[in-house]
Write a protein that holds these residues in place. Structure first.
Motif, PDB file in Angstrom:
ATOM      1  N   ILE A  60       0.873  -1.180   0.000  1.00  0.00           N
ATOM      2  CA  ILE A  60       0.000   0.000   0.000  1.00  0.00           C
ATOM      3  C   ILE A  60       0.903   1.220   0.000  1.00  0.00           C
ATOM      4  CG2 ILE A  60      -1.745   1.332   1.261  1.00  0.00           C
ATOM      5  CD1 ILE A  60      -2.686  -1.276   2.565  1.00  0.00           C
ATOM      6  N   VAL A  68       2.626   0.281   3.549  1.00  0.00           N
ATOM      7  CA  VAL A  68       2.453  -1.048   4.128  1.00  0.00           C
ATOM      8  C   VAL A  68       3.038  -2.098   3.199  1.00  0.00           C
ATOM      9  CG1 VAL A  68       0.783  -2.804   4.876  1.00  0.00           C
ATOM     10  CG2 VAL A  68       0.280  -0.398   5.296  1.00  0.00           C
ATOM     11  N   ILE A  86       4.752 -11.535   7.184  1.00  0.00           N
ATOM     12  CA  ILE A  86       5.395 -10.214   7.271  1.00  0.00           C
ATOM     13  C   ILE A  86       4.311  -9.148   7.270  1.00  0.00           C
ATOM     14  CG2 ILE A  86       6.922  -8.579   6.077  1.00  0.00           C
ATOM     15  CD1 ILE A  86       8.148 -11.093   4.638  1.00  0.00           C
ATOM     16  N   ASP A  87       4.395  -8.216   8.187  1.00  0.00           N
ATOM     17  CA  ASP A  87       3.451  -7.094   8.222  1.00  0.00           C
ATOM     18  C   ASP A  87       4.207  -5.847   8.684  1.00  0.00           C
ATOM     19  OD1 ASP A  87       0.979  -5.915   7.873  1.00  0.00           O
ATOM     20  OD2 ASP A  87       0.115  -6.645   9.748  1.00  0.00           O
ATOM     21  N   PHE A  91       2.245   4.543   9.367  1.00  0.00           N
ATOM     22  CA  PHE A  91       1.188   5.532   9.195  1.00  0.00           C
ATOM     23  C   PHE A  91       1.730   6.860   9.684  1.00  0.00           C
ATOM     24  CE2 PHE A  91      -0.932   1.415   9.891  1.00  0.00           C
ATOM     25  CZ  PHE A  91      -1.573   1.299   8.659  1.00  0.00           C
ATOM     26  N   LEU A  97       4.927   0.190  12.827  1.00  0.00           N
ATOM     27  CA  LEU A  97       4.819  -1.100  13.501  1.00  0.00           C
ATOM     28  C   LEU A  97       5.340  -2.169  12.556  1.00  0.00           C
ATOM     29  CD1 LEU A  97       3.510  -2.547  16.058  1.00  0.00           C
ATOM     30  CD2 LEU A  97       1.585  -3.037  14.560  1.00  0.00           C
ATOM     31  N   VAL A  99       6.107  -6.386  12.083  1.00  0.00           N
ATOM     32  CA  VAL A  99       5.916  -7.746  12.588  1.00  0.00           C
ATOM     33  C   VAL A  99       6.440  -8.724  11.539  1.00  0.00           C
ATOM     34  CG1 VAL A  99       4.290  -9.331  13.687  1.00  0.00           C
ATOM     35  CG2 VAL A  99       3.638  -6.936  13.426  1.00  0.00           C
ATOM     36  N   PHE A 144       1.432 -17.550  16.333  1.00  0.00           N
ATOM     37  CA  PHE A 144       2.625 -16.719  16.492  1.00  0.00           C
ATOM     38  C   PHE A 144       3.653 -17.486  17.308  1.00  0.00           C
ATOM     39  CE2 PHE A 144      -0.527 -13.499  15.433  1.00  0.00           C
ATOM     40  CZ  PHE A 144       0.163 -12.783  14.467  1.00  0.00           C
ATOM     41  N   PRO A 208      -6.825  -6.926  11.390  1.00  0.00           N
ATOM     42  CA  PRO A 208      -6.939  -5.523  11.819  1.00  0.00           C
ATOM     43  C   PRO A 208      -6.933  -4.538  10.655  1.00  0.00           C
ATOM     44  CG  PRO A 208      -4.800  -6.452  12.475  1.00  0.00           C
ATOM     45  CD  PRO A 208      -5.583  -7.556  11.839  1.00  0.00           C
ATOM     46  N   LEU A 212      -9.194  -0.467   7.573  1.00  0.00           N
ATOM     47  CA  LEU A 212      -8.342   0.331   6.686  1.00  0.00           C
ATOM     48  C   LEU A 212      -8.748   0.113   5.222  1.00  0.00           C
ATOM     49  CD1 LEU A 212      -5.311   1.775   6.652  1.00  0.00           C
ATOM     50  CD2 LEU A 212      -4.619  -0.488   5.920  1.00  0.00           C
ATOM     51  N   PHE A 213      -8.931  -1.164   4.848  1.00  0.00           N
ATOM     52  CA  PHE A 213      -9.349  -1.470   3.468  1.00  0.00           C
ATOM     53  C   PHE A 213     -10.705  -0.844   3.176  1.00  0.00           C
ATOM     54  CE2 PHE A 213      -6.946  -5.731   4.062  1.00  0.00           C
ATOM     55  CZ  PHE A 213      -5.753  -5.141   3.705  1.00  0.00           C
ATOM     56  N   PHE A 225     -11.378  -8.731  -0.857  1.00  0.00           N
ATOM     57  CA  PHE A 225      -9.921  -8.798  -0.775  1.00  0.00           C
ATOM     58  C   PHE A 225      -9.485  -9.792   0.310  1.00  0.00           C
ATOM     59  CE2 PHE A 225      -5.707  -6.767   0.297  1.00  0.00           C
ATOM     60  CZ  PHE A 225      -5.094  -7.075  -0.905  1.00  0.00           C
ATOM     61  N   PHE A 231      -6.809 -14.400   2.256  1.00  0.00           N
ATOM     62  CA  PHE A 231      -7.020 -15.630   3.029  1.00  0.00           C
ATOM     63  C   PHE A 231      -8.077 -16.460   2.317  1.00  0.00           C
ATOM     64  CE2 PHE A 231      -5.879 -12.124   5.994  1.00  0.00           C
ATOM     65  CZ  PHE A 231      -4.632 -12.590   6.388  1.00  0.00           C
TER      66      PHE A 231
HETATM   67  C1  BLA Z   1      -1.428  -5.264  13.174  1.00  0.00           C
HETATM   68  N1  BLA Z   1      -1.767  -5.114  10.710  1.00  0.00           N
HETATM   69  C2  BLA Z   1      -1.916  -4.665  11.993  1.00  0.00           C
HETATM   70  C3  BLA Z   1      -2.683  -3.458  11.966  1.00  0.00           C
HETATM   71  C4  BLA Z   1      -2.957  -3.179  10.636  1.00  0.00           C
HETATM   72  C5  BLA Z   1      -2.392  -4.214   9.866  1.00  0.00           C
HETATM   73  C6  BLA Z   1      -3.726  -1.985  10.087  1.00  0.00           C
HETATM   74  C7  BLA Z   1      -3.101  -2.674  13.180  1.00  0.00           C
HETATM   75  C8  BLA Z   1      -2.085  -1.642  13.516  1.00  0.00           C
HETATM   76  C9  BLA Z   1      -2.551  -0.872  14.728  1.00  0.00           C
HETATM   77  O1  BLA Z   1      -3.288   0.081  14.538  1.00  0.00           O
HETATM   78  O2  BLA Z   1      -2.168  -1.255  15.846  1.00  0.00           O
HETATM   79  C10 BLA Z   1      -2.418  -4.242   8.436  1.00  0.00           C
HETATM   80  N2  BLA Z   1      -2.817  -6.611   7.934  1.00  0.00           N
HETATM   81  C11 BLA Z   1      -2.563  -5.325   7.585  1.00  0.00           C
HETATM   82  C12 BLA Z   1      -2.565  -5.265   6.160  1.00  0.00           C
HETATM   83  C13 BLA Z   1      -2.802  -6.534   5.700  1.00  0.00           C
HETATM   84  C14 BLA Z   1      -2.970  -7.353   6.797  1.00  0.00           C
HETATM   85  C15 BLA Z   1      -2.378  -4.063   5.371  1.00  0.00           C
HETATM   86  O3  BLA Z   1      -3.255  -8.573   6.704  1.00  0.00           O
HETATM   87  C16 BLA Z   1      -2.901  -7.082   4.348  1.00  0.00           C
HETATM   88  C17 BLA Z   1      -2.471  -6.473   3.254  1.00  0.00           C
HETATM   89  N3  BLA Z   1      -0.361  -9.490  10.192  1.00  0.00           N
HETATM   90  C18 BLA Z   1      -0.306 -10.133   9.013  1.00  0.00           C
HETATM   91  C19 BLA Z   1       0.732 -11.104   9.068  1.00  0.00           C
HETATM   92  C20 BLA Z   1       1.296 -11.036  10.324  1.00  0.00           C
HETATM   93  C21 BLA Z   1       0.605  -9.987  11.024  1.00  0.00           C
HETATM   94  C22 BLA Z   1       1.093 -12.004   7.944  1.00  0.00           C
HETATM   95  O4  BLA Z   1      -1.051  -9.936   8.053  1.00  0.00           O
HETATM   96  C23 BLA Z   1       2.374 -11.875  10.845  1.00  0.00           C
HETATM   97  C24 BLA Z   1       3.606 -11.488  10.905  1.00  0.00           C
HETATM   98  C25 BLA Z   1       0.871  -9.538  12.307  1.00  0.00           C
HETATM   99  N4  BLA Z   1      -0.306  -7.351  12.383  1.00  0.00           N
HETATM  100  C26 BLA Z   1       0.286  -8.415  12.952  1.00  0.00           C
HETATM  101  C27 BLA Z   1       0.256  -8.241  14.380  1.00  0.00           C
HETATM  102  C28 BLA Z   1      -0.371  -7.027  14.620  1.00  0.00           C
HETATM  103  C29 BLA Z   1      -0.742  -6.479  13.344  1.00  0.00           C
HETATM  104  C30 BLA Z   1       0.828  -9.202  15.396  1.00  0.00           C
HETATM  105  C31 BLA Z   1      -0.692  -6.426  15.966  1.00  0.00           C
HETATM  106  C32 BLA Z   1      -2.104  -6.883  16.226  1.00  0.00           C
HETATM  107  C33 BLA Z   1      -2.525  -6.955  17.668  1.00  0.00           C
HETATM  108  O5  BLA Z   1      -2.217  -6.060  18.451  1.00  0.00           O
HETATM  109  O6  BLA Z   1      -3.221  -7.970  17.996  1.00  0.00           O
END
Ligand code: BLA
Length: 238
Positions: A60, A68, A86-87, A91, A97, A99, A144, A208, A212-213, A225, A231
């Motif tokens: 993104i 992103v 991977i995430d 912002f 953030l 991960v 995780f 999460p 946003l989407f 999506f 997924f």
């Molecule tokens: C958190 N991931 C987030 C958040 C967003 C996304 C917006 C919240 C951030 C916040 O405001 O705290 C974004 N997730 C995305 C996007 C896609 C998506 C853009 O799937 C797809 C294009 N998330 C993953 C994967 C992992 C992951 C593969 O999609 C593993 C590494 C981890 N994302 C992850 C974790 C958090 C997060 C652990 C924190 C969530 C929490 O606090 O429970």
């Protein structure tokens, strides 16, 4: 901001595997939003090869407001290897953030020993990127590992420390895949298939990024999506 990470992954994949491009459902491959203050583009790529049944990544680019890079690699059903997740999110300058994890499909001791313990050495080299933050959307004990990279950080650290950590985790993942013995018994493969699909269901239902989407591209697009691309082993909630 994360484009060099995506380029690196792409180069690694093309160097190591015999990739075949996979179709992305119509309308989901690329989308431009003009709803926010700044235009944002979302674009995705999807591949497969004999060892990896689905490799997807999404970028993104919303300029300063949002950057992103998100990716999941699903091994073929012959391999019980964790998924590579991977995430990397940014912002604006003050909300970054990151991960990255080998997302375990099973939790028995032999499994953790084979696939998760090897991560410890790498994780220990990057302890400032492994911050033990609390998870709000997900259960840290499901899909995780204890050795994930999970950090609130800054742009400087992304460039200096995260890139090296990312390369080290990736290289360990390729190593574990190389060492993995393919399982060919139908029951073994079925168990892996079910576990990967359960991961998709779990992830789609609590992603999460759904809000946003929706805010960028609308609710209907967001649901498609999540359930048809990101997924696609998951069924939409009724
Ligand atoms: C958190 N991931 C987030 C958040 C967003 C996304 C917006 C919240 C951030 C916040 O405001 O705290 C974004 N997730 C995305 C996007 C896609 C998506 C853009 O799937 C797809 C294009 N998330 C993953 C994967 C992992 C992951 C593969 O999609 C593993 C590494 C981890 N994302 C992850 C974790 C958090 C997060 C652990 C924190 C969530 C929490 O606090 O429970």
């Amino acid at each position: 901001m994360y484009k060099p990470f995506m380029d690196f992954l792409e180069q690694e994949l093309f160097k190591r595997f015999d990739l075949q491009s996979q179709p992305i459902p119509p309308g989901l491959e690329r989308q431009v939003s003009t709803r926010g203050k700044h235009p944002a583009t979302i674009q995705s790529w999807c591949y497969q090869c004999p060892e990896l049944r689905k490799i997807r990544y999404t970028y993104i680019d919303g300029g300063e407001a949002s950057q992103v890079f998100n990716s999941v690699i699903y091994p073929s059903y012959e391999y019980d290897l964790p998924l590579l997740g991977i995430d990397f999110l940014s912002f604006g300058k003050h909300k970054i953030l990151v991960v990255m994890d080998f997302q375990p499909l099973f939790r028995h001791p032999d499994y953790l020993k084979t696939y998760i313990e090897p991560m410890k050495g790498v994780r220990d080299r990057y302890s400032n990127l492994a911050q033990n933050l609390e998870m709000k959307f997900y259960d840290a004990n499901q899909y995780f590992s204890p050795y994930l990279l999970f950090a609130k950080t800054d742009a400087e650290t992304v460039q200096t420390k995260l890139f090296q950590a990312y390369k080290d985790y990736l290289s360990l993942y390729w190593e574990l895949l190389d060492l993995a013995q393919p399982l060919t018994a139908p029951t073994a493969m079925e168990r892996i298939r079910t576990a990967q699909h359960d991961y998709d269901q779990y992830s789609a239902d609590r992603d999460p990024a759904s809000g946003l989407f929706s805010s960028y591209f609308g609710h209907e697009w967001s649901e498609r999506f999540l359930y048809e691309f990101l997924f696609d082993g998951a069924k939409p909630l009724a």
